[in-house]
Design a protein around this motif. Sequence first.
Motif, PDB file in Angstrom:
ATOM      1  N   LEU C  95       0.859  -1.269   0.179  1.00 52.97           N
ATOM      2  CA  LEU C  95      -0.294   0.177   0.092  1.00 52.97           C
ATOM      3  C   LEU C  95       0.688   1.071   0.261  1.00 52.97           C
ATOM      4  CD1 LEU C  95      -2.588  -0.558   2.026  1.00 52.97           C
ATOM      5  CD2 LEU C  95      -2.934  -0.501   0.241  1.00 52.97           C
ATOM      6  N   GLY C  96       0.496   2.433  -1.090  1.00 52.07           N
ATOM      7  CA  GLY C  96       0.769   3.976  -0.332  1.00 52.07           C
ATOM      8  C   GLY C  96      -0.051   4.547  -0.538  1.00 52.07           C
ATOM      9  N   MET C  97       0.399   5.201   0.684  1.00 49.68           N
ATOM     10  CA  MET C  97      -0.947   6.328   1.049  1.00 49.68           C
ATOM     11  C   MET C  97      -0.962   8.126   1.047  1.00 49.68           C
ATOM     12  SD  MET C  97      -3.003   4.096   3.814  1.00 49.68           S
ATOM     13  CE  MET C  97      -4.451   4.667   3.313  1.00 49.68           C
ATOM     14  N   ILE C  98      -2.083   8.699   0.032  1.00 51.15           N
ATOM     15  CA  ILE C  98      -1.373  10.138   0.877  1.00 51.15           C
ATOM     16  C   ILE C  98      -2.662  10.713   1.227  1.00 51.15           C
ATOM     17  CG2 ILE C  98      -0.741  12.134  -1.219  1.00 51.15           C
ATOM     18  CD1 ILE C  98      -0.420  10.308  -2.995  1.00 51.15           C
ATOM     19  N   PHE C  99      -2.623  11.169   1.780  1.00 45.25           N
ATOM     20  CA  PHE C  99      -4.133  12.321   2.628  1.00 45.25           C
ATOM     21  C   PHE C  99      -3.991  13.707   2.106  1.00 45.25           C
ATOM     22  CE2 PHE C  99      -2.286   8.862   5.442  1.00 45.25           C
ATOM     23  CZ  PHE C  99      -3.214   7.774   5.691  1.00 45.25           C
ATOM     24  N   ALA C 148      19.492   3.574  -0.044  1.00 46.24           N
ATOM     25  CA  ALA C 148      18.599   4.667   0.069  1.00 46.24           C
ATOM     26  C   ALA C 148      18.542   5.766  -0.216  1.00 46.24           C
ATOM     27  CB  ALA C 148      17.808   4.274   1.641  1.00 46.24           C
ATOM     28  N   PHE C 149      19.470   6.128  -0.258  1.00 45.19           N
ATOM     29  CA  PHE C 149      19.925   7.696  -0.925  1.00 45.19           C
ATOM     30  C   PHE C 149      19.388   7.843  -2.556  1.00 45.19           C
ATOM     31  CE2 PHE C 149      21.718  11.100  -2.178  1.00 45.19           C
ATOM     32  CZ  PHE C 149      22.000  12.475  -1.301  1.00 45.19           C
ATOM     33  N   ALA C 150      20.454   6.924  -3.049  1.00 44.31           N
ATOM     34  CA  ALA C 150      20.126   6.654  -4.095  1.00 44.31           C
ATOM     35  C   ALA C 150      18.270   6.839  -4.741  1.00 44.31           C
ATOM     36  CB  ALA C 150      20.820   5.383  -4.671  1.00 44.31           C
ATOM     37  N   ARG C 151      17.911   5.995  -4.211  1.00 43.82           N
ATOM     38  CA  ARG C 151      16.447   5.204  -4.469  1.00 43.82           C
ATOM     39  C   ARG C 151      15.425   7.325  -3.883  1.00 43.82           C
ATOM     40  NH1 ARG C 151      12.355   3.426  -6.557  1.00 43.82           N
ATOM     41  NH2 ARG C 151      10.880   2.692  -5.076  1.00 43.82           N
ATOM     42  N   VAL C 152      15.916   7.607  -2.969  1.00 41.93           N
ATOM     43  CA  VAL C 152      15.014   8.742  -2.847  1.00 41.93           C
ATOM     44  C   VAL C 152      15.138   9.901  -3.680  1.00 41.93           C
ATOM     45  CG1 VAL C 152      15.142  10.953  -0.801  1.00 41.93           C
ATOM     46  CG2 VAL C 152      14.986   8.413  -0.172  1.00 41.93           C
ATOM     47  N   VAL C 153      16.611   9.822  -3.942  1.00 45.57           N
ATOM     48  CA  VAL C 153      16.628  11.284  -5.253  1.00 45.57           C
ATOM     49  C   VAL C 153      16.211  10.331  -6.449  1.00 45.57           C
ATOM     50  CG1 VAL C 153      18.615  11.974  -7.280  1.00 45.57           C
ATOM     51  CG2 VAL C 153      19.103  11.672  -4.591  1.00 45.57           C
ATOM     52  N   ASP C 154      15.905   9.225  -6.862  1.00 50.27           N
ATOM     53  CA  ASP C 154      15.064   9.268  -7.774  1.00 50.27           C
ATOM     54  C   ASP C 154      13.657   9.118  -7.617  1.00 50.27           C
ATOM     55  OD1 ASP C 154      17.475   8.028  -9.196  1.00 50.27           O
ATOM     56  OD2 ASP C 154      16.797   6.067  -8.761  1.00 50.27           O
ATOM     57  N   LEU C 155      13.148   9.355  -6.259  1.00 48.38           N
ATOM     58  CA  LEU C 155      11.474   9.345  -5.855  1.00 48.38           C
ATOM     59  C   LEU C 155      11.042  10.497  -6.253  1.00 48.38           C
ATOM     60  CD1 LEU C 155      10.865   7.365  -3.356  1.00 48.38           C
ATOM     61  CD2 LEU C 155       9.888   6.805  -4.508  1.00 48.38           C
ATOM     62  N   MET C 156      12.533  11.525  -5.832  1.00 50.07           N
ATOM     63  CA  MET C 156      11.984  12.923  -5.934  1.00 50.07           C
ATOM     64  C   MET C 156      11.823  13.150  -7.413  1.00 50.07           C
ATOM     65  SD  MET C 156      12.644  14.422  -3.245  1.00 50.07           S
ATOM     66  CE  MET C 156      13.555  16.052  -3.042  1.00 50.07           C
ATOM     67  N   ARG C 182       4.145  16.713  -3.588  1.00 50.75           N
ATOM     68  CA  ARG C 182       4.547  16.002  -4.323  1.00 50.75           C
ATOM     69  C   ARG C 182       5.661  14.526  -3.509  1.00 50.75           C
ATOM     70  NH1 ARG C 182       5.535  17.296 -10.297  1.00 50.75           N
ATOM     71  NH2 ARG C 182       3.828  19.557 -10.171  1.00 50.75           N
ATOM     72  N   VAL C 183       6.342  15.296  -2.738  1.00 55.19           N
ATOM     73  CA  VAL C 183       6.534  14.851  -1.263  1.00 55.19           C
ATOM     74  C   VAL C 183       6.275  13.396  -1.148  1.00 55.19           C
ATOM     75  CG1 VAL C 183       8.103  14.700   0.762  1.00 55.19           C
ATOM     76  CG2 VAL C 183       8.282  17.094  -1.407  1.00 55.19           C
ATOM     77  N   LEU C 184       4.908  13.959  -0.733  1.00 56.11           N
ATOM     78  CA  LEU C 184       4.168  12.978   0.344  1.00 56.11           C
ATOM     79  C   LEU C 184       4.243  11.242  -1.264  1.00 56.11           C
ATOM     80  CD1 LEU C 184       1.650  14.647   2.089  1.00 56.11           C
ATOM     81  CD2 LEU C 184       3.343  13.586   3.023  1.00 56.11           C
ATOM     82  N   ILE C 185       4.230  12.498  -2.552  1.00 55.77           N
ATOM     83  CA  ILE C 185       3.349  11.156  -3.262  1.00 55.77           C
ATOM     84  C   ILE C 185       4.905  10.122  -3.238  1.00 55.77           C
ATOM     85  CG2 ILE C 185       2.912  10.852  -5.308  1.00 55.77           C
ATOM     86  CD1 ILE C 185       1.795  13.270  -5.943  1.00 55.77           C
ATOM     87  N   ALA C 186       5.794  11.247  -3.357  1.00 55.40           N
ATOM     88  CA  ALA C 186       7.280  10.615  -3.783  1.00 55.40           C
ATOM     89  C   ALA C 186       7.318   9.210  -2.389  1.00 55.40           C
ATOM     90  CB  ALA C 186       8.902  11.151  -3.325  1.00 55.40           C
ATOM     91  N   MET C 187       6.724   9.532  -0.995  1.00 51.37           N
ATOM     92  CA  MET C 187       7.084   8.848  -0.090  1.00 51.37           C
ATOM     93  C   MET C 187       5.706   7.185  -0.145  1.00 51.37           C
ATOM     94  SD  MET C 187       7.033  10.301   3.143  1.00 51.37           S
ATOM     95  CE  MET C 187       8.320  11.459   3.747  1.00 51.37           C
ATOM     96  N   ALA C 188       4.713   7.868  -0.564  1.00 53.76           N
ATOM     97  CA  ALA C 188       3.776   7.290  -0.734  1.00 53.76           C
ATOM     98  C   ALA C 188       4.700   5.541  -2.210  1.00 53.76           C
ATOM     99  CB  ALA C 188       2.762   7.186  -1.333  1.00 53.76           C
ATOM    100  N   LEU C 189       5.454   6.333  -2.247  1.00 54.58           N
ATOM    101  CA  LEU C 189       5.649   6.062  -3.674  1.00 54.58           C
ATOM    102  C   LEU C 189       7.144   4.663  -3.228  1.00 54.58           C
ATOM    103  CD1 LEU C 189       5.368   7.442  -6.812  1.00 54.58           C
ATOM    104  CD2 LEU C 189       4.360   5.997  -6.469  1.00 54.58           C
ATOM    105  N   LEU C 195      -1.222  -1.098  -4.461  1.00 51.81           N
ATOM    106  CA  LEU C 195      -2.090  -0.531  -4.695  1.00 51.81           C
ATOM    107  C   LEU C 195      -1.791   1.248  -4.235  1.00 51.81           C
ATOM    108  CD1 LEU C 195      -5.046   0.453  -5.140  1.00 51.81           C
ATOM    109  CD2 LEU C 195      -5.636  -0.592  -2.435  1.00 51.81           C
ATOM    110  N   LEU C 196      -2.101   2.497  -4.452  1.00 55.40           N
ATOM    111  CA  LEU C 196      -1.980   3.972  -4.530  1.00 55.40           C
ATOM    112  C   LEU C 196      -2.973   4.318  -3.725  1.00 55.40           C
ATOM    113  CD1 LEU C 196      -0.108   6.460  -3.581  1.00 55.40           C
ATOM    114  CD2 LEU C 196      -0.463   6.896  -6.191  1.00 55.40           C
ATOM    115  N   ILE C 197      -3.294   4.939  -2.401  1.00 53.19           N
ATOM    116  CA  ILE C 197      -4.854   5.150  -1.728  1.00 53.19           C
ATOM    117  C   ILE C 197      -4.727   6.968  -2.151  1.00 53.19           C
ATOM    118  CG2 ILE C 197      -6.761   4.999  -0.144  1.00 53.19           C
ATOM    119  CD1 ILE C 197      -5.781   2.440   0.121  1.00 53.19           C
ATOM    120  N   ALA C 198      -4.659   7.607  -3.078  1.00 54.13           N
ATOM    121  CA  ALA C 198      -4.917   9.386  -2.659  1.00 54.13           C
ATOM    122  C   ALA C 198      -6.330   9.577  -2.090  1.00 54.13           C
ATOM    123  CB  ALA C 198      -4.860   9.251  -3.662  1.00 54.13           C
ATOM    124  N   ASP C 199      -6.285  10.312  -0.928  1.00 52.60           N
ATOM    125  CA  ASP C 199      -7.257  10.707  -0.049  1.00 52.60           C
ATOM    126  C   ASP C 199      -7.344  12.340  -0.793  1.00 52.60           C
ATOM    127  OD1 ASP C 199      -9.173  10.952   1.001  1.00 52.60           O
ATOM    128  OD2 ASP C 199      -8.785  10.547   3.078  1.00 52.60           O
TER     129      ASP C 199
END
Lengths: 326, 301, 343
Positions: C95-99, C148-156, C182-189, C195-199
Amino acid sequence: MTNGSPLLEVRHLKKYFPIRGGFLNRRVGDLKAVDDVSFSVPRGKTLGLVGESGSGKTTAGKCVIRLIEPTAGEIYFDGVDLMTLSDREMRRRRLDMQMIYQSPAASLNGRMTIGQIIAEPLWIHERLRGRQAKERVMELLHVVGLKDEHYYRYPHEFSGGQQQRVGIARALAVNPRLLVLDEPTSALDVSVQAQVLNLLQRLQDEFELTFLFISHDLGVVRHMCDDVALMYMGVIVEVADFETIFEEPKHPYTQALISAIPEIDPAASREEIVLQGELSARQPVQGCPFAPRCPANKLDICETIRPELVEIQEGHQVACHLYPAP
Amino acid sequence: MVEQSESPVQSQYTLASARWENFRRGVYRFRRNMLSMVGLGILVVIIIVAVIAPIIVPYPGDATGDVHPLDRLQAPSSEHYFGTDKVGRDIFSRVLMGTGLALQVGTVIILLAAGIGVTIGGVGGYFGGWIDDILMRFTDIFLTVPALILAIAITAALGRGIINTMIGIALVWWPGFARLTRSLVLSLREEPFVEAARGLGANHARILFRHILPNAVSPIIVKMSTDFGFAVLTAAALGFIGLGAQPPTPEWGAMINDGRAYFPDEWWVATFPGMAIFLLVFSLNLLGDGLRDVLDPRARR
Amino acid sequence: MPEDTLLDIQDLHLQFKTFDGTAKVLAGVNLSMRRGDVLGLVGETGCGKTMTALSVARLIPMPPGEITRGRVLFNGEDVLLKSDDEMQQFRARHLGMIFQDPVTNLNPLFSIREQLMDAVLYRQEINGRAAARWRGFMPSVRQKRREAFARVVDLMRLVGIPEAERRIHEYPHQFSGGMRQRVLIAMALAGDPDLLIADEPTTALDVTIQAQILRLIRQLVDQLHLTVLLITHNLGVVARTCERVAVMYAGRVVEEAPVAELFRNPQHPYTQGLIKALPGKHTARGELQNIPGTIPNLNDPPPGCRFHPRCAQVMDVCRREVPGMVTIGPDHHVYCHLHSETP
Ligand SMILES: Nc1ncnc2c1ncn2[C@@H]1O[C@H](COP(=O)(O)OP(=O)(O)OP(=O)(O)O)[C@@H](O)[C@H]1O
Ligand SMILES: Nc1ncnc2c1ncn2[C@@H]1O[C@H](COP(=O)(O)OP(=O)(O)OP(=O)(O)O)[C@@H](O)[C@H]1O
Ligand SMILES: [Mg+2]
Ligand SMILES: [Mg+2]
C-alpha cells in the motif's frame, strides 16, 4: 450620488504587509498582497474577484470594508471616501457593508447561541434587545431558511451549510447594501453549495444587494457574477463581463485557469494548459508578475516592464504586453 | 420561494435544555476519563471532611490550643490514629481540622492571582503594541525572581500571618495567569469570529469581554484547578519556614515543619500532614485534566 | 471473481461507538478494483470515503471503531484476518497512501531527505528481513543508507521535483503546497506499492497546481502500472483523472460506472442530483438544482435505502429494503430499487 454611479469604487488600493526577519525582527521588505488595484461595482450587481490562493483576494475584500487598514488607496462607497472616516465613524458605517466569511464555523462565536449571534448587530447599531430583537432574529432566520427552534442552538450543532446561513442572517440584520462574500461556499459540499448560492441570488434580488464575490472556483463565479476581475499576485490581470471572460479570455493566465476548471461535461472541457511552477510568495521586482510561469511566447519587455491594465474593448481590460493599448 | 432546510437532529430545544444538553455531554466526556473521576472523588471526600471535621475528630480542642505534654510524641495507635506531636496534640485531629484552612488558602490565592493575571494578560494581549510591552515587561520582572523567594520577601515585608501569606503568594502567582491569558488572547484575537465581530461594528470592550475572554475561559479554569494544589503547597512551604499561619493554627506546612526535628524516629509527626497535602494536590491535578475535556462544548466524542 | 482483481471489498460494515449512540458509518460497502484501475471514489462530506480507505489499510482506531461484518480481499487474502505484524508488512509492501493535508503529514522538524530516507529504509527493513535471513548476511548500514539515498533521489525526480539533489536537504516549510504534495506522493511510492490510495490529494491546492498533480498521478499510473483509488468530492477531478468512478452516499456505494458513462447516463437519483447541483454553463439564475434535505444522522439511519428520505422517486420498497446491486450496462452497477426487475 446619482443612481448611475457605482456603489463601490476602489482606486489604487494597496496593502503591503511587512516582512520581518534578521536581527531584532526588523522590517526587511514588503509583501505586496494587494498592489495598486482598481475596480468598481455597480449597484445591485456582482463583481467576481477570482484568483489562486495567496493572490490577495481576501486582503482586497477586507481592505474595501476597512477590516484591515489599506496601505494606500481610495475607497468610494456611495460617493464617500471611507479612508477619510475616523474609527468611530467607520464603525457606524459598517451597517452598510457586511462580510460573509470563508469558514462558516470559525466565523461564529462557539460560546454564543444562534439567537445571540444574529442579535448582536441589532444591539450594536440599533440598541435592540429582548422581545423586539428576538422578533427580528426570527424573521431573519426565516429569510435564510432556518427555523424558530434553531434560535437556542449552538453553532457546532449545525451543518456547514446551516452555519453559513447563520452568517448570512447576521450580515443581513442591519440591512447592508454591500456584501463582501469571501469564498462563501468553498467549505461546503456541492449540493449544499447549490442551496447557499440560490439563497444568495434570491436575497440579492429581494434586497437589491451589491456583491463583491470572492472565489477561486470559476464554475461558481460563472454562475454568480456579472463582471469578473482576475487577480494574480496582488494585481488585477483581466476584467470583463463573465461571458467575455469565459468565451474570449485574453490574458494567458486567465486562459490557463479556465482550461483547468475540472468540467464533467466532456464537450465543455477544452485543451488543458498546464502551467509550470507555482505562485511564489513574492513578486518579481520588475516586469510582469506572471512572466515566470507564462506559457505564451514571451516578449522581451515582459521581464522588465510591468504591464498596465488597458481597455482593449468596451468593458474588457487586460494587463498583458501581448495586448497593447489600441 | 423559500428553500427548505432540515436540522441535523429534529427536536424542540429551549435555551435551558440546550445548556443542559451541553452540560450532559460534558459530564459524559469527563466520566470517560477514569483518572479525573478519581480526582473528583478524592476532592469531594476532602471537602466533606473539611466541613464535618469539627464534629468527627476525637480531639477538636487540639486544633485551637490545647496541649497535653504527658502524651507527647506517641506513635500511631487506636487512640491517636496518626500519633501525637511534641506537645501531645492529636495529629489526626489537627490534620483534619486543617483541611478547611488549606482549601480557603488555595481559593483565595487562586482567585486573587487569576483576577490580576487575566486582566493584565487580557488587556496586553488584546491591545498589543506599547501597552503590551509595558505590561509584559512588568510581568517578566516578577517571573525573573524565583517565586518562592519573592513570596517570602513580600510576606516578610507585610508581616507574618496567614492573610499576608495569601496576599504574598497571590502577588507572585499572577504572572502565570497573565502569560497564559495573553497567549490565549493573542491567538483568539486572530480568529475569524473576532474579526467578524469587528466587521459588525463592535467596540473593543465588547470584543474583549463578549468574544475573546469567554473563549479563553477553559484553559484558565484548568490552570486554576491545577494551580490550586500548588498554591496550597506554597502556602505550606511558607508555613514550613515559619512565615505563614502562627501556632496553634493547624496549618499543614507548619505541622511538617514541627515534625522535621523528629524525623525519622518519630516519623508520623511530619508524614501525615505531608500525605494530606499530597492527596489534595494530586486530586486537583487529576481533576484539572478532566475539566479540560468538559469545558469545551465543541470537543465532541 | 475475475482473475486480475486486486482489491475486493465485500459488504463492509463499520461502526463507531459515541456518546450519541452507535454511528453506523459504513453499512455494506461493495467495491472492487482490477489491477491497473484508476477508480474515483466520490461522495459528500462524512459519507465514509476516508473510512473505506482506512479499512483497507486497517488504520481505523479501534475502539471506538468496530468492523462488524464484511471482507476486504486483497489479492484474494482477507486483510481483516491478518495479525498486526502481518498487517504492518502488508502495508509496507503493498500500500501507498496520500492524505488530504500535506502540511500535517510532514514533520516540520526533519528535512525532506530524512523523512524520505526513513520511509525508504523502513520499507527496505521490512522487505529485507526475509531476504537477509535467506542470504545469511546483513548488508552494512552504510551501504544500506547509500542505496536508500539513491532511491530517494530517484523518487524525487519521479514526482517531478526540480533540482532534487539540492532541494532534498530543505525542510517542509521551504516547500510550497504543491511541492509538499509531491513529496508525499514520493513517500507513498517508496515501497513500490501495488495500490496507491490518494485521499483528496488536491483539495488543499489551487486549480493550476491541482492540474499539475493530477497530471502527475496519471503519468505515474502509465509509468509504474499503479492501481489507484482516488478519493475526492470533486466530480470534475474524477472526470479528468479516473477511468471508473464509484459514488458513495451515507456509508454505501450507490453507483459504479466508467467515468464517461456515469456523467452521460447517471442512474441513481443521488448521482443525478449531484451532477445537476454543479453550476454548469447554462444554469439560470437562482435555479441550481439541489438535493433537498440533508445527509442522514448515522446514529439513526433511515431503514431501507439510506437515500429514500431525500429521493423524489421514492417507492414503498425503498423504505423497507436495502437495494441490491443491479447491472445496467457493461461495468455499470447501481444500487437502487428503481432498477430492480422485481420491485
Ligand atoms: N496579516 C497578514 N500578515 C502578513 N501577510 C499576510 C497577512 N494576510 C495575508 N498575508 C499575505 O498576503 C497574501 C495574500 O493573502 P490573501 O489572504 O489575500 O490571499 P487570497 O487570495 O485570499 O488567498 P486564499 O485563496 O488562500 O484565501 C498572501 O501571500 C498572504 O500570505
Ligand atoms: N472516531 C470516530 N467516532 C465517531 N464517528 C466517526 C469517527 N471517525 C469518523 N466518524 C464518522 O464517520 C463518518 C465517515 O467519515 P469519513 O471520514 O470516512 O468521511 P469522508 O467521506 O472521508 O468525508 P470527507 O469528505 O469530509 O473527508 C462521518 O460521519 C464521521 O462523523
Ligand atoms: Mg482568501
Ligand atoms: Mg475524508
